[in-house]
Design a protein around this motif. Structure first.
Motif, PDB file in Angstrom:
ATOM      1  N   THR A  12       0.832  -1.211   0.000  1.00  8.81           N
ATOM      2  CA  THR A  12       0.000   0.000   0.000  1.00  8.81           C
ATOM      3  C   THR A  12       0.859   1.251   0.000  1.00  8.81           C
ATOM      4  O   THR A  12       0.557   2.246  -0.690  1.00  8.81           O
ATOM      5  N   ARG A  16       0.880   4.026  -2.832  1.00  6.86           N
ATOM      6  CA  ARG A  16       0.605   5.418  -2.468  1.00  6.86           C
ATOM      7  C   ARG A  16       1.713   6.338  -2.963  1.00  6.86           C
ATOM      8  O   ARG A  16       1.451   7.441  -3.474  1.00  6.86           O
ATOM      9  N   LYS A  19       1.250   6.918  -6.637  1.00  8.91           N
ATOM     10  CA  LYS A  19       0.179   7.872  -6.900  1.00  8.91           C
ATOM     11  C   LYS A  19       0.609   9.299  -6.545  1.00  8.91           C
ATOM     12  O   LYS A  19       0.220  10.263  -7.214  1.00  8.91           O
ATOM     13  N   LYS A  23       0.623  12.424  -9.020  1.00  8.93           N
ATOM     14  CA  LYS A  23      -0.039  13.680  -8.674  1.00  8.93           C
ATOM     15  C   LYS A  23       0.910  14.856  -8.834  1.00  8.93           C
ATOM     16  O   LYS A  23       0.535  15.920  -9.368  1.00  8.93           O
ATOM     17  N   SER A 354      -9.206  12.531  -9.357  1.00  4.68           N
ATOM     18  CA  SER A 354      -9.281  11.079  -9.162  1.00  4.68           C
ATOM     19  C   SER A 354      -8.079  10.568  -8.367  1.00  4.68           C
ATOM     20  O   SER A 354      -8.224   9.718  -7.468  1.00  4.68           O
ATOM     21  N   LEU A 355      -6.890  11.094  -8.684  1.00  2.00           N
ATOM     22  CA  LEU A 355      -5.698  10.698  -7.928  1.00  2.00           C
ATOM     23  C   LEU A 355      -5.811  11.113  -6.470  1.00  2.00           C
ATOM     24  O   LEU A 355      -5.422  10.357  -5.557  1.00  2.00           O
ATOM     25  N   SER A 357      -8.549  11.500  -4.757  1.00  2.00           N
ATOM     26  CA  SER A 357      -9.503  10.610  -4.072  1.00  2.00           C
ATOM     27  C   SER A 357      -8.882   9.242  -3.806  1.00  2.00           C
ATOM     28  O   SER A 357      -9.088   8.641  -2.730  1.00  2.00           O
ATOM     29  N   GLN A 358      -8.093   8.738  -4.772  1.00  2.00           N
ATOM     30  CA  GLN A 358      -7.416   7.458  -4.548  1.00  2.00           C
ATOM     31  C   GLN A 358      -6.409   7.560  -3.405  1.00  2.00           C
ATOM     32  O   GLN A 358      -6.289   6.632  -2.579  1.00  2.00           O
ATOM     33  N   VAL A 361      -8.236   7.438  -0.165  1.00  2.00           N
ATOM     34  CA  VAL A 361      -8.617   6.060   0.183  1.00  2.00           C
ATOM     35  C   VAL A 361      -7.404   5.275   0.662  1.00  2.00           C
ATOM     36  O   VAL A 361      -7.473   4.515   1.653  1.00  2.00           O
ATOM     37  N   LEU A 362      -6.260   5.436  -0.009  1.00  2.00           N
ATOM     38  CA  LEU A 362      -5.053   4.717   0.388  1.00  2.00           C
ATOM     39  C   LEU A 362      -4.589   5.144   1.776  1.00  2.00           C
ATOM     40  O   LEU A 362      -4.165   4.304   2.596  1.00  2.00           O
TER      41      LEU A 362
END
Length: 394
Positions: A12, A16, A19, A23, A354-355, A357-358, A361-362
């Motif tokens: 994870t 992360r 991502k 970003k 979207s990134l 929000s991901q 969540v992560l």
């Protein structure tokens, strides 16, 4: 179990970090796109402004040259001429259409190809610079949206029908050596000299400045002093012209008899008769030469003067209209390209959301994994203590 949770937490964290890098790159790309977009917008506005001014100058110059050669275009009009009013009205309408189409075709032949090439070159430059701001995977999809389906074509609206609608021809016979014509010719030359007179006097200021104070002319303003040009002042010219025109009018017969009597005593009746016969032959020749062809030439000459004056009044308007067409064409192309870049920027902003929000969540999952790992470690410790206290001793 703890090792499994540690493995999940590690994967994870790697995901992360990936991502987060995406970003960061996407944020930098959006900021760079906006900065470059501002620079491209400034450059393209300046280019459009310069090109519009260049088009206006070219159209104005070309139209002035075509107006200067208007006589050649009108001489090419070969419709049969007749001085009857009904036929003449049709002739004027057809001549107006011929002039409008001829000027339009000449301007298109001289300007349209070069202007279209310049516009297309500017559009290609805009497209190339704007496509550098769009992601490669979206260029092919959105190219058809920004591409113009029809080539640019300049429209020259001259509207000679309305422009020359007030043209009134004068097809009456006028003897070129008549008394009225000679007086008008003489007065025209003298007026032209009088117009040149003040300019010549202004170029010689020393002759006025050298007047002594005792000169009587210094007591009178210079604007009130009659200035003779060619031996005749303006007042004398007006008196002579009025007298001559009056003699031609109601008292023309008496004046003619007086002049004939003076000439008869001075040069003799034979010479006077010969001059009169020659004068009559010239009049008869010009009168017989006043055919439909001569009337057509006079009509076209009058039309050329009238149309030239009218067309010169709309040179600025026509050139401004053409430059406005170029400005509208380039501005519309640039607006389509800006919309393409805006769509790409919107897509990148959506991807950035979207990134984010991901990542949210992560981060939430990482917190849950940490909590579960702590609980698992606590349970493992409790089990180890229980095993040591109760199972291992027994």
């Amino acid at each position: 179990m703890c090792s499994m949770l540690d493995n999940i937490h590690e994967r994870t964290s790697i995901f992360r970090n990936l991502k987060m890098d995406q970003k960061t790159l996407l944020t930098e790309r959006i900021q760079g796109t906006e900065t470059q977009m501002m620079q491209v917008t400034r450059d393209m506005k300046l280019k459009i402004h310069n090109m519009v001014e260049e088009v206006e100058q070219k159209v104005s110059k070309a139209l002035n040259e075509e107006i200067w050669r208007l006589g050649v275009l009108i001489d090419e009009f070969n419709m049969p001429f007749h001085p009857e009013p009904l036929v003449l009205n049709i002739y004027k309408k057809e001549l107006n259409s011929h002039v409008e189409s001829g000027l339009g075709s000449n301007l298109r032949a001289r300007l349209s190809m070069a202007l279209a090439m310049n516009v297309e070159a500017a559009q290609r430059e805009m497209t190339d610079r704007m496509y550098t701001l769009v992601p490669n995977e979206k260029v092919v999809v959105q190219t058809k949206i920004a591409t113009r389906t029809q080539p640019f074509e300049m429209l020259y609206s001259l509207n000679c029908q309305n422009l020359c609608a007030d043209f009134q021809e004068d097809l009456e016979f006028k003897f070129s050596w008549g008394i009225t014509a000679m007086i008008q010719r003489f007065t025209g030359k003298v007026r032209e000299r009088n117009k040149k007179g003040p300019a010549q006097l202004l170029n010689r200021p020393s002759s006025i400045g050298n007047l002594s104070p005792s000169t009587p002319g210094t007591d009178t303003p210079l604007c009130l002093i009659p200035r003779p040009v060619g031996g005749i002042t303006q007042e004398q010219l007006s008196v002579i012209s009025r007298f001559a025109l009056a003699s031609v009018g109601s008292q023309g017969t008496v004046g003619g008899l007086i002049v004939a009597g003076i000439m008869l005593k001075t040069i003799g009746w034979r010479v006077l008769l010969g001059v009169g016969a020659l004068y009559g032959c010239i009049y008869l020749y010009e009168r017989l030469s006043w055919t439909n062809s001569a009337k057509e030439r006079a009509f076209k000459s009058q039309y050329v003067r009238h149309a030239t004056k009218k067309l010169k009044m709309i040179v600025d308007l026509t050139s401004a209209n053409c430059s406005h067409q170029v400005q509208q064409e380039l501005s519309s192309t640039f607006a389509r390209l800006c919309r393409l870049v805006d769509n790409a920027t919107t897509d990148m902003n959506e991807e950035l959301k979207s990134l984010e929000s991901q990542l949210t969540v992560l981060e939430s999952n990482q917190k849950q994994l940490k909590l579960l790992r702590n609980k698992a470690n606590y349970i493992q410790n409790e089990l180890d203590i229980f095993e040591n206290n109760y199972i291992t001793i027994n």
